[in-house]
Design a protein around this motif. Structure first.
Motif, PDB file in Angstrom:
ATOM      1  N   LEU A   1       0.835  -1.210   0.000  1.00  0.00           N
ATOM      2  CA  LEU A   1       0.000   0.000   0.000  1.00  0.00           C
ATOM      3  C   LEU A   1       0.865   1.254   0.000  1.00  0.00           C
ATOM      4  CD1 LEU A   1      -2.845  -0.991   2.508  1.00  0.00           C
ATOM      5  CD2 LEU A   1      -2.915  -0.984   0.003  1.00  0.00           C
ATOM      6  N   LEU A   2       1.994   1.215   0.706  1.00  0.00           N
ATOM      7  CA  LEU A   2       2.913   2.356   0.686  1.00  0.00           C
ATOM      8  C   LEU A   2       3.481   2.545  -0.720  1.00  0.00           C
ATOM      9  CD1 LEU A   2       4.587   4.573   2.026  1.00  0.00           C
ATOM     10  CD2 LEU A   2       6.258   2.820   2.696  1.00  0.00           C
ATOM     11  N   ALA A   3       3.869   1.449  -1.354  1.00  0.00           N
ATOM     12  CA  ALA A   3       4.379   1.541  -2.724  1.00  0.00           C
ATOM     13  C   ALA A   3       3.314   2.108  -3.659  1.00  0.00           C
ATOM     14  CB  ALA A   3       4.826   0.159  -3.204  1.00  0.00           C
ATOM     15  N   LEU A   4       2.058   1.756  -3.410  1.00  0.00           N
ATOM     16  CA  LEU A   4       0.970   2.265  -4.247  1.00  0.00           C
ATOM     17  C   LEU A   4       0.795   3.773  -4.064  1.00  0.00           C
ATOM     18  CD1 LEU A   4      -1.312   1.770  -6.210  1.00  0.00           C
ATOM     19  CD2 LEU A   4      -2.765   1.082  -4.289  1.00  0.00           C
ATOM     20  N   VAL A   5       0.919   4.254  -2.822  1.00  0.00           N
ATOM     21  CA  VAL A   5       0.831   5.700  -2.578  1.00  0.00           C
ATOM     22  C   VAL A   5       1.947   6.425  -3.322  1.00  0.00           C
ATOM     23  CG1 VAL A   5       1.033   7.505  -0.822  1.00  0.00           C
ATOM     24  CG2 VAL A   5      -0.326   5.462  -0.350  1.00  0.00           C
ATOM     25  N   LEU A   6       3.177   5.900  -3.233  1.00  0.00           N
ATOM     26  CA  LEU A   6       4.308   6.522  -3.926  1.00  0.00           C
ATOM     27  C   LEU A   6       4.122   6.449  -5.448  1.00  0.00           C
ATOM     28  CD1 LEU A   6       7.249   5.153  -1.737  1.00  0.00           C
ATOM     29  CD2 LEU A   6       6.241   7.444  -1.684  1.00  0.00           C
ATOM     30  N   ALA A   7       3.588   5.329  -5.927  1.00  0.00           N
ATOM     31  CA  ALA A   7       3.326   5.201  -7.361  1.00  0.00           C
ATOM     32  C   ALA A   7       2.350   6.276  -7.822  1.00  0.00           C
ATOM     33  CB  ALA A   7       2.776   3.811  -7.670  1.00  0.00           C
ATOM     34  N   GLY A   8       1.362   6.572  -6.986  1.00  0.00           N
ATOM     35  CA  GLY A   8       0.416   7.631  -7.316  1.00  0.00           C
ATOM     36  C   GLY A   8       1.102   8.974  -7.445  1.00  0.00           C
ATOM     37  N   PHE A   9       2.047   9.271  -6.545  1.00  0.00           N
ATOM     38  CA  PHE A   9       2.790  10.532  -6.644  1.00  0.00           C
ATOM     39  C   PHE A   9       3.632  10.568  -7.925  1.00  0.00           C
ATOM     40  CE2 PHE A   9       2.080  10.903  -1.976  1.00  0.00           C
ATOM     41  CZ  PHE A   9       1.583  12.205  -1.971  1.00  0.00           C
ATOM     42  N   PHE A  10       4.234   9.429  -8.287  1.00  0.00           N
ATOM     43  CA  PHE A  10       4.993   9.359  -9.542  1.00  0.00           C
ATOM     44  C   PHE A  10       4.083   9.688 -10.728  1.00  0.00           C
ATOM     45  CE2 PHE A  10       8.202   6.296  -7.521  1.00  0.00           C
ATOM     46  CZ  PHE A  10       9.173   7.278  -7.443  1.00  0.00           C
TER      47      PHE A  10
END
Length: 735
Positions: A97-106
């Motif tokens: 889920l953390l990786a998904l949040v960062l992916a959203g920022f990317f």
């Protein structure tokens, strides 16, 4: 009610909410399809079932509101299921889920940096292949559900699902449910019949999609089975399964949060970048696919779509969802169901949330066999046999990437299939570029080879160019035209120069036209009509040189770069031709073409046999004395019909008077060659040569104005002969 989001885009209505009956109907249809897909993708991703529904809600509300797409549907993406499964197994769900949040920022950053332009580099053949491939996969994946084999609950949309292996084929056929076959068959018939135009006359029938009717019929049939034929009734494992959540409070207790303590774990950032790239690619391809499917061809802004999806993934990451992307399947169902605005997307997203909270029991009555029938029809419409035929007719370079994209999607997965299609398209583009970089034709009779270079010559073109140049025979004329070339690799430039040097040893003559170096090349300057200042700067000899150079270009099939419309605009206020050319009316002897001149460059006078009369002399006097032309050319040509007619003593009406003007040249040839008759070889050509020379004498004798101008060096009067076999012009008398 209309809630505009932005102004008109590409001439279409605003990408806002405009609630219509079509949107309600299509929203309901997509909702019925989206629920089992959300659950199936969550199952395939190794994530909690609720995470798929969370993504369905976020994609249908948050992303739909922010997106610029009118009919696109966003939700959990099947193409990401394998990647998500691996990340969850390696890092755990909270870290994912953390990786998904960062992916959203990317993704937000990519949208702000206008990275959406990448979609413009995907060939239409690959995009159409993607759409057709998804349609085929959809049909294949529904066959087990249509016969009641529901081991893989919807699952991901790759071909190699667990139930599609050969080892399971026997089980699938042995475990089929007669009740499921009946329900799917009836539902399929309802879908087909409901689409008939004759049923669309009533308002109700026009605004209720056949999928809704098919699903309601499926529910009704299964309920009847329970009461009258229990052995045919489908049990829970063959029905939609939605978790039972009784309230918002109960829902929030089931949500998972990202583990921010792993923020500095490099594997999290690597996973985030991977998720962002794949989700963005799926979205951009879906945007193109949806644009191709939309009857109104409304194109969503790609950069806006990226950051809208990015914000959606940030929200999904915080709420315990799966990655969202715009998806072709649900978008195509939305379009086919008659959606008119993004209201349908918001409706389906809101209905997922409402259904999960309020009517899970009712949703769980829907037979998967009914959904399979709906998706079979939708998949068939995506494949469009007519489109497959059209792509085949477009030719090899388009059909092969189209077909291999479909095969790749069927045999591998979404991203691998797209990669196969793109790689094939790239190879064929390179091959096509390699084949079209040179246009060559050979004139064997004249021992001439003309090679027109394309606009882009790289080292990839060296091999073919080397074969062509090495095949040039001895004593030949080679023309290499670089007029259209915009980029020339140094290796190619060096090869051509070496060939020009080595051609001397083959006794060959090489002409290099507009050969301007290597690297990025400036465009060849577009020719414009002669200006008054330019004409005044010329003397008669320089005008003659201009005509000779123009004829050389004509002979070597080299055309000056000209813009006819611009030349018309330039010459509206005045004309400044440098010469007047008297030629024959023969269709093969147009002076503008023979001397490669444009509009406004020369005066052209044409009459059969290029004879001299008072009117033509008046034209010459106007051209030189009044307008300022510097050169008079009397242009004869080989195989002249008028010369042949005069030699044969043709007598026919007014033509007789014209042909009599050629008789002095016939008499002169007979005096030089006593006893020779017109039918003998060379006689007609000798008459033509003498005729143009005698024409010069007549001009000087009958026009004191022109004779005086010539004596003062203001003009020159010359004769020439045009060979219609080779195109070359030989000037016979330049004095």
């Amino acid at each position: 009610m209309t809630i505009p989001i932005e102004s008109k885009v590409n001439g279409h209505e605003p990408f806002g909410f405009r609630l219509r009956g079509h949107d309600i109907s299509s929203g309901l249809v997509v909702f019925l399809v989206a629920v089992p897909l959300c659950l199936g993708i969550a199952l395939a991703s190794g994530a909690p079932m609720l995470s798929g529904l969370v993504s369905g809600v976020v994609g249908g509300t948050v992303v739909a509101i922010l997106s610029g797409s009118t009919v696109g549907i966003s939700g959990p993406a099947a193409g990401l299921a394998v990647v998500v499964f691996e990340v969850i197994n390696e890092l755990g769900f909270e870290a994912f889920l953390l990786a998904l949040v960062l992916a959203g920022f990317f993704q937000v950053l990519m949208g702000l940096c206008r990275a959406g332009i990448i979609v413009d580099y995907f060939p239409s053949a690959v995009i159409k292949g993607m759409v057709s491939g998804i349609g085929m996969i959809l049909c294949i994946k529904q066959i087990p559900h249509a016969i009641g084999y529901d081991v893989d609950y919807e699952g991901d949309l790759s071909f190699h699902g667990t139930y599609m292996t050969l080892s399971d084929l026997g089980d699938m056929l042995s475990l089929f449910q007669p009740g499921a076959v009946i329900i799917s068959s009836v539902s399929l018939i309802v879908m087909i019949v409901w689409d008939r135009p004759s049923l669309k006359r009533h308002w109700f029938l026009r605004h209720v999609h056949g999928a809704i009717v098919a699903i309601l019929v499926g529910i009704g049939i299964n309920l009847l089975f329970f009461h009258f034929a229990p052995s045919l009734a489908l049990q829970a494992e063959h029905l939609v399964s939605v978790p039972d959540i009784e309230s918002i409070g109960n829902l929030t207790s089931h949500l998972r949060s990202p583990d921010f303590s792993q923020l500095f774990n490099y594997r999290i950032w690597l996973a985030a970048l991977t998720l962002a790239m794949i989700a963005s690619l799926e979205t951009l391809l879906a945007v193109e696919g949806v644009h191709a499917l939309d009857p109104r061809k409304r194109m969503a802004p790609a950069n806006r779509e990226l950051w809208a999806q990015g914000i959606g993934n940030i929200v999904c990451g915080h709420l315990g969802g799966l990655p969202v992307a715009q998806v072709v399947l649900r978008s195509s169902i939305n379009i086919q169901a008659g959606a008119r605005s993004k209201a349908s997307a918001v409706i389906q997203g809101s209905m997922i949330l409402a259904a999960v909270l309020s009517i899970p029991t009712w949703l769980n009555l829907i037979p998967l066999a009914s959904l399979a029938a709906v998706l079979l029809v939708m998949g068939y419409k995506l494949v469009e046999p007519a489109q497959v035929k059209q792509m085949y007719q477009t030719g090899f370079y388009h059909f092969v990437p189209f077909a291999l994209t479909i095969i790749g999607l069927l045999l591998t997965g979404f991203l691998t299939g797209i990669a196969i299609g793109m790689a094939t398209a790239l190879i064929l583009i390179l091959r096509e570029d390699h084949e079209s970089s040179f246009v060559m034709h050979t004139e064997h009779e004249l021992n001439k080879t003309i090679l027109h270079l394309g606009d882009n010559l790289s080292f990839l073109n060296k091999s073919r160019l080397s074969r062509i140049l090495n095949s040039v025979p001895e004593y030949s004329n080679v023309v290499i035209d670089a007029t259209e070339c915009r980029f020339m690799d140094y290796d190619v430039h060096e090869m051509i120069l070496n060939f020009a040097t080595e051609a001397n040893f083959k006794k060959a003559t090489v002409y290099l036209e507009n050969f301007r170096g290597y690297g990025q090349l400036d465009r060849v300057e577009i020719g414009l009509p002669h200006s008054q200042e330019y004409r005044q700067s010329l003397n008669p000899n320089e005008v003659l040189r201009i005509l000779k150079e123009g004829n050389r270009r004509f002979v070597n099939n080299l055309k000056s770069s000209r813009n006819s419309l611009e030349m018309i605009n330039v010459t509206r206020e005045g004309q400044f031709p440098v010469a007047i050319i008297l030629s024959c009316i023969d269709s093969r002897t147009s002076a503008e073409l023979v001397f490669d001149q444009g509009l406004g460059d020369i005066f052209s006078v044409r009459v059969a046999g290029n004879v001299i009369n008072d009117d033509i002399l008046g034209c010459m006097e106007f051209a030189c004395k009044v307008s300022g032309s510097k050169l008079i050319v009397v242009l004869g040509h080989s195989n002249c019909g008028a010369i042949k007619g005069a030699c044969a003593d043709v007598r026919m009406g007014n033509l007789t008077v014209l042909l009599d003007k050629i008789k002095p040249a016939i008499d002169l040839v007979r005096s030089e060659h006593p006893g020779q008759e017109p039918g003998e070889p060379g006689f007609v050509q000798r008459v033509a040569d003498h005729h143009v020379s005698l024409s010069l004498l007549q001009i000087r004798k009958r026009s004191p104005i022109l004779k005086d101008m010539e004596s003062k060096g203001k003009i020159r009067i010359v004769s020439a002969m045009h060979d219609i076999h080779t195109g070359s012009v030989q000037f016979l008398d330049e004095g």
